[in-house]
Write a protein that holds these residues in place. Structure first.
Motif, PDB file in Angstrom:
ATOM      1  N   GLY A  48       0.327  -1.465  -0.263  1.00  0.00           N
ATOM      2  CA  GLY A  48      -0.155   0.156  -0.334  1.00  0.00           C
ATOM      3  C   GLY A  48       0.908   1.262   0.109  1.00  0.00           C
ATOM      4  N   GLU A  49       1.762   1.278   0.859  1.00  0.00           N
ATOM      5  CA  GLU A  49       3.060   2.007  -0.116  1.00  0.00           C
ATOM      6  C   GLU A  49       3.512   1.645  -1.305  1.00  0.00           C
ATOM      7  N   ARG A  50       4.140   3.085  -1.503  1.00  0.00           N
ATOM      8  CA  ARG A  50       5.390   3.311  -2.977  1.00  0.00           C
ATOM      9  C   ARG A  50       6.946   3.660  -2.147  1.00  0.00           C
ATOM     10  N   LYS A  51       6.959   3.230  -3.785  1.00  0.00           N
ATOM     11  CA  LYS A  51       8.573   3.172  -2.646  1.00  0.00           C
ATOM     12  C   LYS A  51       9.759   3.222  -3.807  1.00  0.00           C
ATOM     13  N   ALA A  52      10.232   4.107  -3.659  1.00  0.00           N
ATOM     14  CA  ALA A  52      11.061   5.539  -4.612  1.00  0.00           C
ATOM     15  C   ALA A  52      12.496   4.406  -4.562  1.00  0.00           C
ATOM     16  N   PHE A  53      13.253   4.327  -5.584  1.00  0.00           N
ATOM     17  CA  PHE A  53      14.800   3.702  -6.142  1.00  0.00           C
ATOM     18  C   PHE A  53      15.198   4.460  -6.992  1.00  0.00           C
ATOM     19  N   VAL A  54      16.416   4.787  -6.530  1.00  0.00           N
ATOM     20  CA  VAL A  54      16.847   5.871  -7.663  1.00  0.00           C
ATOM     21  C   VAL A  54      18.821   5.403  -8.285  1.00  0.00           C
ATOM     22  N   GLY A  55      19.362   5.693  -8.982  1.00  0.00           N
ATOM     23  CA  GLY A  55      20.457   4.971  -9.589  1.00  0.00           C
ATOM     24  C   GLY A  55      19.783   4.187  -9.908  1.00  0.00           C
ATOM     25  N   HIS A  56      21.329   2.922 -10.073  1.00  0.00           N
ATOM     26  CA  HIS A  56      21.684   1.507  -9.900  1.00  0.00           C
ATOM     27  C   HIS A  56      20.886   0.548  -9.569  1.00  0.00           C
ATOM     28  N   GLU A  57      20.044   0.878  -8.728  1.00  0.00           N
ATOM     29  CA  GLU A  57      19.516   0.024  -8.221  1.00  0.00           C
ATOM     30  C   GLU A  57      18.219   0.521  -8.343  1.00  0.00           C
ATOM     31  N   ALA A  58      17.645   1.076  -9.355  1.00  0.00           N
ATOM     32  CA  ALA A  58      16.907   2.201  -9.645  1.00  0.00           C
ATOM     33  C   ALA A  58      16.334   0.361 -10.880  1.00  0.00           C
ATOM     34  N   VAL A  59      17.443   0.538 -12.312  1.00  0.00           N
ATOM     35  CA  VAL A  59      17.832  -0.597 -12.869  1.00  0.00           C
ATOM     36  C   VAL A  59      17.697  -2.303 -12.199  1.00  0.00           C
ATOM     37  N   GLN A  60      18.343  -1.959 -11.189  1.00  0.00           N
ATOM     38  CA  GLN A  60      18.429  -3.061 -10.792  1.00  0.00           C
ATOM     39  C   GLN A  60      16.575  -3.744 -10.005  1.00  0.00           C
ATOM     40  N   GLU A  61      16.125  -3.084  -9.717  1.00  0.00           N
ATOM     41  CA  GLU A  61      14.486  -3.401  -8.541  1.00  0.00           C
ATOM     42  C   GLU A  61      13.497  -3.303 -10.501  1.00  0.00           C
ATOM     43  N   TYR A  62      13.874  -2.117 -11.512  1.00  0.00           N
ATOM     44  CA  TYR A  62      13.020  -2.675 -12.643  1.00  0.00           C
ATOM     45  C   TYR A  62      13.027  -3.845 -12.993  1.00  0.00           C
ATOM     46  N   ILE A  63      14.866  -4.526 -13.485  1.00  0.00           N
ATOM     47  CA  ILE A  63      14.758  -6.404 -14.394  1.00  0.00           C
ATOM     48  C   ILE A  63      14.246  -6.881 -13.074  1.00  0.00           C
ATOM     49  N   ALA A  64      14.359  -6.789 -12.010  1.00  0.00           N
ATOM     50  CA  ALA A  64      13.803  -7.644 -10.831  1.00  0.00           C
ATOM     51  C   ALA A  64      12.038  -8.136 -11.157  1.00  0.00           C
ATOM     52  N   THR A  65      11.706  -7.045 -10.576  1.00  0.00           N
ATOM     53  CA  THR A  65      10.061  -6.593 -11.412  1.00  0.00           C
ATOM     54  C   THR A  65       8.900  -7.069 -12.609  1.00  0.00           C
ATOM     55  N   GLY A  66      10.239  -6.537 -13.476  1.00  0.00           N
ATOM     56  CA  GLY A  66       9.504  -6.907 -14.752  1.00  0.00           C
ATOM     57  C   GLY A  66       8.801  -5.996 -15.036  1.00  0.00           C
ATOM     58  N   GLY A  67       9.901  -5.249 -14.979  1.00  0.00           N
ATOM     59  CA  GLY A  67       8.979  -3.530 -15.551  1.00  0.00           C
ATOM     60  C   GLY A  67       7.307  -2.831 -15.221  1.00  0.00           C
ATOM     61  N   GLU A  68       7.314  -3.528 -13.664  1.00  0.00           N
ATOM     62  CA  GLU A  68       5.641  -3.604 -13.176  1.00  0.00           C
ATOM     63  C   GLU A  68       5.522  -2.217 -12.372  1.00  0.00           C
ATOM     64  N   GLY A  69       7.047  -1.905 -12.743  1.00  0.00           N
ATOM     65  CA  GLY A  69       6.342  -0.645 -11.789  1.00  0.00           C
ATOM     66  C   GLY A  69       6.162   0.840 -12.578  1.00  0.00           C
ATOM     67  N   ARG A  70       6.547   1.846 -11.911  1.00  0.00           N
ATOM     68  CA  ARG A  70       6.795   3.325 -12.836  1.00  0.00           C
ATOM     69  C   ARG A  70       8.176   3.573 -13.377  1.00  0.00           C
ATOM     70  N   TYR A  71       8.820   2.963 -14.235  1.00  0.00           N
ATOM     71  CA  TYR A  71       9.868   3.817 -14.391  1.00  0.00           C
ATOM     72  C   TYR A  71      10.259   5.504 -15.355  1.00  0.00           C
ATOM     73  N   LEU A  72      11.245   6.017 -15.165  1.00  0.00           N
ATOM     74  CA  LEU A  72      11.604   7.235 -15.243  1.00  0.00           C
ATOM     75  C   LEU A  72      12.482   7.214 -15.551  1.00  0.00           C
ATOM     76  N   GLN A  73      13.217   8.014 -17.154  1.00  0.00           N
ATOM     77  CA  GLN A  73      14.489   8.185 -17.312  1.00  0.00           C
ATOM     78  C   GLN A  73      14.755   9.260 -17.851  1.00  0.00           C
ATOM     79  N   SER A  74      15.871  10.350 -18.475  1.00  0.00           N
ATOM     80  CA  SER A  74      15.777  11.428 -19.164  1.00  0.00           C
ATOM     81  C   SER A  74      14.838  12.537 -18.104  1.00  0.00           C
ATOM     82  N   ILE A  75      15.117  12.741 -17.201  1.00  0.00           N
ATOM     83  CA  ILE A  75      13.918  13.577 -16.359  1.00  0.00           C
ATOM     84  C   ILE A  75      14.343  14.866 -16.517  1.00  0.00           C
ATOM     85  N   LYS A  76      16.146  15.285 -17.590  1.00  0.00           N
ATOM     86  CA  LYS A  76      16.249  17.079 -17.171  1.00  0.00           C
ATOM     87  C   LYS A  76      15.997  16.852 -18.520  1.00  0.00           C
TER      88      LYS A  76
END
Length: 428
Positions: free
Chosen positions: A50-78
């Motif tokens: 029920g809580e949102r959890k945010a990952f940054v950097g390489h951790e974000a990439v690893q979590e993205y792959i581990a969860t099969g992209g089920e969350g929300r991935y953001l890049q090139s925000i600049k």
């Protein structure tokens, strides 16, 4: 002693520097990353209990792959900083402004940096391109938003320095010369390419005010991300329905994917925007009436969007692009959700794709030299940094203008941060 950070928030990667004991050092802000001094400028949100959890950097990439992209991935925000239409985005039923998203990354860098130096740090010098946008109003908006993000991240005293000047400061300190030299710096990032000409010497680097040494600055919104987009459009979009057309039931009119869909498909940071119900419905309607083999292509597109594999696809494209800096030919390989992509690409093709952008870079350098009232032969040294500085057709711009022994290249990810660290030491 009070210290300040030099922070390079990049389109693809970010870095942090600090001056301690009269020595600038780059900090290991991402121990999960093989390049520990570089933090990928990415975010990944998941919903857990029920809580949102945010990952940054390489951790974000690893979590993205581990969860099969089920969350929300953001890049090139600049890249969205000058875009006034991007005010907020919904992530698991909570709205986040662009400034809040960027603050996640800056706050992570601040906290990790503070842990390393053992004290809180309120002061920061942020790098910025010569032009976030060629529109002055958009450029001003971008700087204001970046400053707001830094304040949300916890910084209190915020200065800006142009990224090519920071890169020049980093290079200048390593010069083994006594006399003054005219230095041209090219800083090639993911979203922008920036240039400066300054009077450089180790003696000048100790000056508090360097404004008199800067002869000209220039820049434009062309960077490595656009080169990736060109490859995507020319070589890969055909596998995702780029050319699929069907005949209208009511007339002889032929139609295919709408222009907004194609435009977003070309840009890696916009693919997640295609997950709206309306867009997916449009894609499914086209698939329903398409010919058999065309259905496969539209299905590829639907899977790419639904499974959020845009990042991994563009990683394959970027890898091939980098390989073309030292090889005449390579392949773009990608295999997900039952699809196997193995597309050959060579240097000549790639250079054809980016030819017009390279011409604009040449024109920008012409303008830079003209603004400084200098000719090619007046430049003593050329310092190039950033990943795209290794692209053969870009390197040739400088090799054809200046003697080869004048050209130097440096670390693609940390030169700007190093220079910002040097500059930050003057604002303690």
């Amino acid at each position: 002693m009070k210290i300040a950070f030099g922070l390079d928030f990049g389109t693809s990667n970010s870095a942090l520097a600090v001056n301690r004991n009269d020595r600038v050092e780059l900090l290991d802000i991402d121990v999960h990353n093989p390049l520990r001094k570089s933090l990928k400028s990415v975010l990944y949100f998941i919903k857990e209990g029920g809580e949102r959890k945010a990952f940054v950097g390489h951790e974000a990439v690893q979590e993205y792959i581990a969860t099969g992209g089920e969350g929300r991935y953001l890049q090139s925000i600049k890249t969205f900083l000058p875009d006034s239409s991007f005010e907020k985005t919904d992530i698991f039923y909570k709205d986040y402004t662009l400034e809040e998203l960027i603050a996640f990354i800056l706050r992570t860098m601040k906290e990790r940096g503070e842990k390393i130096v053992g004290t809180s740090v309120d002061d920061v010098v942020l790098g910025r391109p010569v032009a976030f946008s060629e529109d002055a109003r958009k450029d001003k908006l971008a700087e204001e938003r970046l400053k707001s993000a830094a304040m949300l991240a916890g910084f209190k005293n915020i200065e800006f320095q142009l990224e090519p000047i920071a890169a020049a400061l980093a290079f200048e300190g390593a010069l083994e010369i006594d006399d003054e030299k005219l230095l041209l710096v090219g800083d090639f990032g993911g979203g922008t390419s920036d240039f400066t000409i300054l009077k450089a010497s180790p003696k000048n680097s100790k000056k508090q005010d360097r404004s008199g040494d800067i002869l000209a600055v220039s820049g434009l919104a062309i960077g490595g991300d656009l080169f990736d987009s060109d490859i995507m459009w020319e070589k890969i979009c055909k596998y995702y329905g780029k050319s699929v057309t069907v005949k209208s039931i009511l007339s002889d009119y032929q139609y295919g994917l709408s222009t907004p869909i194609i435009a977003k498909l070309k840009r890696w940071h916009l693919i997640p925007h295609l997950r709206s119900a309306r867009t997916l419905q449009e894609i499914r309607e086209l698939k329903a009436v398409a010919a058999f083999w065309d259905k496969v292509l539209i299905q590829n597109l639907e899977e790419l969007i639904q499974r959020n594999y845009g990042y991994l696809l563009f990683q394959s494209i970027e890898k091939a692009k980098c390989e073309l800096s030292c090889s005449f030919e390579t392949k773009i390989t990608f295999g997900e959700y039952g699809m196997t992509l193995d597309e050959a690409i060579d240097q000549k093709e790639f250079e054809g794709f980016i030819e017009e952008k390279v011409k604009r870079l040449q024109t920008t350098i012409d303008t830079l030299l003209r603004d400084a009232n200098l000719s090619n032969s007046d430049i003593d040294l050329v310092f190039l940094t950033g990943g795209s500085s290794y692209v053969p057709s870009i390197k040739r711009i400088f090799e054809n203008r200046f003697a080869a022994d004048k050209i130097r290249q440096s670390d693609a990810f940390t030169s700007v941060a190093n220079g910002l660290g040097i500059y930050a030491s003057r604002f303690r």
